[in-house]
Write an enzyme that holds these catalytic residues in place. Structure first.
Site, PDB file in Angstrom:
ATOM      1  N   ARG A 211      -6.265 -10.877   2.232  1.00  0.00           N
ATOM      2  CA  ARG A 211      -7.128 -10.032   0.783  1.00  0.00           C
ATOM      3  C   ARG A 211      -8.691 -10.849   0.901  1.00  0.00           C
ATOM      4  NH1 ARG A 211      -2.223  -9.256  -1.995  1.00  0.00           N
ATOM      5  NH2 ARG A 211      -2.278 -11.439  -2.870  1.00  0.00           N
ATOM      6  N   ASP A 300      -1.475  -1.275   4.503  1.00  0.00           N
ATOM      7  CA  ASP A 300      -0.493  -2.503   4.325  1.00  0.00           C
ATOM      8  C   ASP A 300       0.736  -1.570   3.727  1.00  0.00           C
ATOM      9  OD1 ASP A 300       0.824  -4.813   3.837  1.00  0.00           O
ATOM     10  OD2 ASP A 300      -0.171  -5.052   1.916  1.00  0.00           O
ATOM     11  N   CYS A 340       5.455  -5.359   7.613  1.00  0.00           N
ATOM     12  CA  CYS A 340       6.200  -6.377   7.175  1.00  0.00           C
ATOM     13  C   CYS A 340       7.496  -6.300   7.581  1.00  0.00           C
ATOM     14  CB  CYS A 340       6.014  -6.601   5.453  1.00  0.00           C
ATOM     15  SG  CYS A 340       6.222  -5.028   4.867  1.00  0.00           S
TER      16      CYS A 340
HETATM   17  N1  SAH Z   1      -1.336  -4.292  -0.174  1.00  0.00           N
HETATM   18  C1  SAH Z   1      -0.545  -4.292  -1.417  1.00  0.00           C
HETATM   19  C2  SAH Z   1       0.777  -4.356  -1.271  1.00  0.00           C
HETATM   20  C3  SAH Z   1       1.231  -2.783  -0.696  1.00  0.00           C
HETATM   21  S1  SAH Z   1       2.887  -2.777  -1.101  1.00  0.00           S
HETATM   22  C4  SAH Z   1      -1.142  -5.705  -2.077  1.00  0.00           C
HETATM   23  O1  SAH Z   1      -1.741  -6.377  -1.283  1.00  0.00           O
HETATM   24  O2  SAH Z   1      -0.821  -6.026  -3.042  1.00  0.00           O
HETATM   25  C5  SAH Z   1       3.144  -1.041  -0.571  1.00  0.00           C
HETATM   26  C6  SAH Z   1       2.768  -0.023  -1.603  1.00  0.00           C
HETATM   27  O3  SAH Z   1       2.939   1.115  -0.919  1.00  0.00           O
HETATM   28  C7  SAH Z   1       3.576   0.212  -2.796  1.00  0.00           C
HETATM   29  O4  SAH Z   1       2.708   0.192  -3.977  1.00  0.00           O
HETATM   30  C8  SAH Z   1       4.226   1.740  -2.758  1.00  0.00           C
HETATM   31  O5  SAH Z   1       3.987   2.501  -3.918  1.00  0.00           O
HETATM   32  C9  SAH Z   1       3.296   2.404  -1.746  1.00  0.00           C
HETATM   33  N2  SAH Z   1       3.875   3.416  -0.901  1.00  0.00           N
HETATM   34  C10 SAH Z   1       4.955   3.392  -0.332  1.00  0.00           C
HETATM   35  N3  SAH Z   1       5.140   4.716   0.331  1.00  0.00           N
HETATM   36  C11 SAH Z   1       4.004   5.325   0.298  1.00  0.00           C
HETATM   37  C12 SAH Z   1       3.253   6.688   0.712  1.00  0.00           C
HETATM   38  N4  SAH Z   1       4.031   7.147   1.590  1.00  0.00           N
HETATM   39  N5  SAH Z   1       2.291   6.875   0.565  1.00  0.00           N
HETATM   40  C13 SAH Z   1       1.525   6.096  -0.464  1.00  0.00           C
HETATM   41  N6  SAH Z   1       1.838   5.011  -0.951  1.00  0.00           N
HETATM   42  C14 SAH Z   1       3.053   4.604  -0.755  1.00  0.00           C
END
Ligand code: SAH
Length: 396
Positions: A211, A300, A340
């Site tokens: 970030r 991510d 991840c």
């Molecule tokens: N980058 C974030 C963490 C990402 S976690 C940080 O730094 O805090 C992954 C996220 O993907 C979650 O919030 C989940 O709700 C979302 N997610 C999972 N599948 C998804 C999809 N198909 N489309 C959109 N969002 C999705």
């Protein structure tokens, strides 16, 4: 103490200091041990090798607490180990408490099945194996002593507990439940951490360095943050002077938290932020159809492949989103892309991203390889600890 006898030749990984003993390496258990009990591990020759936590229900039949066969596993052991975790982090000037800190990172910190994350005066503890579960009160005591924290919340609700035959457990262990959720300040950006119902222990501490990199790269750039969760990357990009930040997530509650987090930071230009509740796969297509382009894209996604068994389907999903991201980049645009998934190696990930660039018809190069920060160490003997891999790519 019961004794766990290994089959001939099956002490090799232990000699290399890998802490897992798989079912296929076990000859027999002599004596009685209940789940989580400490057992003495012996080579086929009878030579003592280690002390480990017994997990009869799991394919990982035992996890090593100590490679010193004489060391007692007791309250003092956990105090020593947790204190050592704290000292390792104190040695890294970059790690500041106010940004949230992973104090204990499981196997790589010599404490298998234990995660402990600090958010201000609150520690969130996650016990994922029979051994760490058994030592809950010793662990809580050790965390209290090392950190002086006032509140401890248990988030032992991760799926892996099922493999150990453990039921999910969540709740306050110490401190008052009615208190506010903790806040952290990541490079001056305030974030509220929902330790009760947020993902993992409430926040993705493992993306902190990335970030910060997004913040450094975002200046003057139109930015797209896919899978934005509670807005971590988005807010850092705004702090870095992004021209605009479009953030996408499929979770309404996560987006609501993201908006709340933005409101906690009146210094940030809220008018440059747009939040969209959508499926990333569909939305990337829409953006392409609408002829949108971006200078910086962050991908991510959640863990598409929890284990190698899911690798193939996951590889397709990673490929698809990366193809779309490459298509949406302006000339010289930057892509920060992550996996991840434990089941996807960094080499395989690089290959998938390479194929995606090719399919998108973009010439791209890797500027940096990205990973988790220093409070998520990877023990040299424990490559499984290296789950987060990312690439910073630039297109022509
Ligand atoms: N980058 C974030 C963490 C990402 S976690 C940080 O730094 O805090 C992954 C996220 O993907 C979650 O919030 C989940 O709700 C979302 N997610 C999972 N599948 C998804 C999809 N198909 N489309 C959109 N969002 C999705």
């Amino acid at each position: 103490m019961a004794q766990l006898h290994l089959l001939p030749g099956k002490d090799r990984s232990l000699a290399l200091r890998h802490p897992w003993i798989f079912a296929g390496a076990v000859d027999r258990l002599s004596g009685r041990a209940r789940p989580g009990d400490t057992v003495e591990v012996l080579a086929a020759s009878g030579r003592p090798l280690a002390r480990a936590a017994w997990s009869p229900q799991s394919k990982i039949r035992a996890r090593v607490w100590t490679f010193d066969p004489e060391e007692s596993v007791d309250d003092a052991f956990f105090k020593r180990r947790v204190q050592a975790c704290l000292e390792r982090r104190r040695a890294i000037p970059d790690l500041r408490d106010e940004a949230g800190l992973r104090l204990v990172h499981g196997e790589s910190d010599g404490l298998p099945g234990l995660i402990a994350d600090c958010y201000g005066d609150t520690v969130v503890v996650q016990l994922t194996a029979a051994g760490s579960d058994k030592w809950r009160s010793a662990i809580v005591g050790a965390l209290r002593q090392a950190t002086g924290c006032e509140r401890i919340y248990e988030r032992s609700d991760s799926d892996v507990r099922r493999l150990e035959g453990l039921a999910p457990v969540s709740g306050w262990i110490l401190g008052c439940a009615s208190g506010d959720m903790p806040h952290i300040s990541e490079y001056g950006v305030r974030m509220k951490v929902d330790v009760v119902s947020g993902h993992k222990t409430g926040f993705y501490l493992d993306q902190r360095d990335n970030r910060r990199l997004a913040r450094e790269l975002a200046g003057g750039r139109t930015t797209l943050n896919c899978f934005c969760y509670t807005g971590g990357f988005s807010l850092q990009a705004l702090a870095g002077g992004a021209r605009s930040v479009l953030s996408i997530d499929s979770s309404g509650p996560a987006l609501a938290r993201a908006r709340d987090n933005l409101a906690l930071n009146p210094q940030l230009p809220a008018e440059r932020a747009e939040w969209r509740e959508a499926d990333v796969f569909a939305e990337l297509r829409e953006l392409k159809n609408a002829d949108r382009r971006f200078d910086l894209i962050i991908l991510d996604p959640p863990k598409f492949a929890p284990s190698a068994l899911h690798a193939e389907r996951a590889a397709r999903a990673y490929r698809d989103i990366n193809v779309f991201a490459f298509r949406l980049l302006n000339p010289s645009g930057l892509l920060m892309t992550y996996s991840c998934s434990g089941g996807i190696s960094s080499e395989l990930f690089r290959q998938i991203v390479g194929e995606a660039a090719l399919a998108a018809g973009r010439e791209a190069r890797i500027l940096r390889r990205l990973s988790a920060p220093a409070d998520h160490p990877v023990a040299l003997a424990f490559s499984e600890g290296e789950y987060l891999k990312g690439l910073l790519c630039q297109v022509e």
